[in-house]
Design an enzyme around this catalytic site. Structure first.
Site, PDB file in Angstrom:
ATOM      1  N   GLU B  48       0.840  -1.199   0.000  1.00 40.16           N
ATOM      2  CA  GLU B  48       0.000   0.000   0.000  1.00 40.16           C
ATOM      3  C   GLU B  48       0.884   1.261   0.000  1.00 40.16           C
ATOM      4  OE1 GLU B  48      -1.683   0.760   3.807  1.00 40.16           O
ATOM      5  OE2 GLU B  48      -1.716   2.849   3.184  1.00 40.16           O
ATOM      6  N   ASP B  52       0.460   3.754  -3.206  1.00 44.76           N
ATOM      7  CA  ASP B  52       0.048   5.138  -2.995  1.00 44.76           C
ATOM      8  C   ASP B  52       0.881   6.089  -3.864  1.00 44.76           C
ATOM      9  OD1 ASP B  52      -1.070   7.423  -1.260  1.00 44.76           O
ATOM     10  OD2 ASP B  52       1.073   7.582  -0.865  1.00 44.76           O
ATOM     11  N   ASP B 121      -6.953   1.231   1.071  1.00 46.89           N
ATOM     12  CA  ASP B 121      -5.641   0.592   1.235  1.00 46.89           C
ATOM     13  C   ASP B 121      -5.491  -0.606   0.298  1.00 46.89           C
ATOM     14  OD1 ASP B 121      -5.234   2.435   3.195  1.00 46.89           O
ATOM     15  OD2 ASP B 121      -5.408   1.050   4.878  1.00 46.89           O
ATOM     16  N   GLU B 124      -4.763   0.545  -3.240  1.00 41.99           N
ATOM     17  CA  GLU B 124      -3.369   0.982  -3.373  1.00 41.99           C
ATOM     18  C   GLU B 124      -2.408  -0.199  -3.323  1.00 41.99           C
ATOM     19  OE1 GLU B 124      -3.595   5.559  -1.712  1.00 41.99           O
ATOM     20  OE2 GLU B 124      -3.085   3.988  -0.284  1.00 41.99           O
TER      21      GLU B 124
END
EC number: 3.1.26.3
Lengths: 231, 231
Positions: B48, B52, B121, B124
């Site tokens: 994650e 991101d 989350d 990502e």
């Protein structure tokens, strides 16, 4: 002015821009644009927007692969100390970028050329321009020339815990297995003391003690780091 | 479970993972790892962290090129509305990812499978895994299939000013020149009213009025958008 910059970029970083106007834009502060409206220039703010994301990904990818034992929270913290205003301003200065930015008179007189936020934005804008003009690989190469060696030489070690910092120092020249071994426990259950050794490449580097294995490991790494730094 | 996911990914997004364990990791919540310690699994949090940054760059690059007239501040605001928890959670659901995440019992019972932060989350983490396993181009392709069409169909238009939203709608099928023309001014200097027309491709789309050219332009764009949306 731009000639000196292009010469430096070529000699130091093997970077040659195809579109020089993009490089000029990266080095043009809004205060300069405002004072020279007849030139119809564009400032470096949009490039900074892009460069910020470029840098974030390059550093994230490096940290992800390089610190395989660090949990997400610590990766995020470490990234934040590397990609922050103060640190990027320093990198801009180390690259000599401060000499080349075009500022308005007011900004120049108020020492804008040395202001952290301005230099940080400049560094990101340059990276955005590099990414557009030369692609992601060249942007990567530049960061691996300018920022990654600093991480590997321990410039951000104070932000890491001792175990991470030790790993950083030991693994900068390749993979080396680091082992923490519980060698002794003593005392009653409610007040137990743990003794841990840290070994790397078959060599004992340090011993640490504490009320938990975790604390003892950190101590051992701290001792090892202290020894290594004295060499 | 993973078979159903790999089938969906292949059929819907032409994505085939080389390293299935990476895909499994992306769909493994920490609560599942904690309840199955003997399996020695890794949760999706490090992926994650990476995903991101991958998403941030893809969206930034798109916005940079697509909204050439938007200043940095508005680009940043627009990016923040696209890359935010609520919006990414929606994309995770649209991709059907919620059906496949491995959760611990406690998390499942407290409706974790529908929790925005968990889904965000997950989205990502998937992107991080895709980036590592398939490279940046495939991660790009996925986002251009899942998120970019939503931007182009105006899903985030309410976050843009009317001129930007109009540009967004008109230019989704290619470049078209949009022109704002001051057609009339009236009233005394201290209380002047401006009338502006907006034209695109030689066609009049709307007229707006206001106490400044800027306000009149926004009004004209708003009128044009209202008309276009009724068609």
């Amino acid at each position: 002015m731009i000639e000196a910059l292009t010469k430096e970029l070529k000699e130091t970083y093997q970077v040659v821009f195809k579109d020089i106007s993009l490089l000029e834009q990266a080095f043009t502060h809004s205060s300069y644009v405002n004072e020279h409206r007849h030139l119809e220039l564009t400032d470096n703010e949009r490039l900074e927007f892009l460069g910020d994301a470029v840098l974030e990904l390059i550093i994230s990818e490096y940290l992800y692969h390089h610190f395989q034992d660090l949990p997400e929270g610590k990766l995020t913290k470490l990234r934040a100390t590397i990609v922050c205003e103060d640190s990027l301003a320093k990198f801009a200065k180390e690259c000599g970028f401060d000499a080349h930015i075009r500022l308005g008179k007011g900004e120049e007189n108020s020492n804008g050329r040395n202001r952290s936020s301005l230099l940080c934005d400049l560094f990101e804008a340059f990276l955005g321009a590099l990414f557009i003009d030369q692609g992601s690989q060249k942007a990567n190469d530049f960061i691996y020339q300018v920022i990654i060696p600093k991480i590997e030489s321990g410039a951000f070690s104070h932000e890491m815990d001792h175990k991470t910092a030790l790993q950083e120092v030991l693994q900068k020249n390749g993979d080396i297995s680091i082992e923490y071994k519980l060698v002794r426990e003593e005392g009653p259950a409610h007040n137990r003391i743990f003794h841990v050794e840290v070994n790397a490449g078959g060599k004992l580097l340090g011993i640490g003690s504490g009320k938990s294995k975790k604390v003892a490991e950190q101590k051992a790494a701290e001792v090892a780091l202290g020894d290594l730094n004295q060499k």
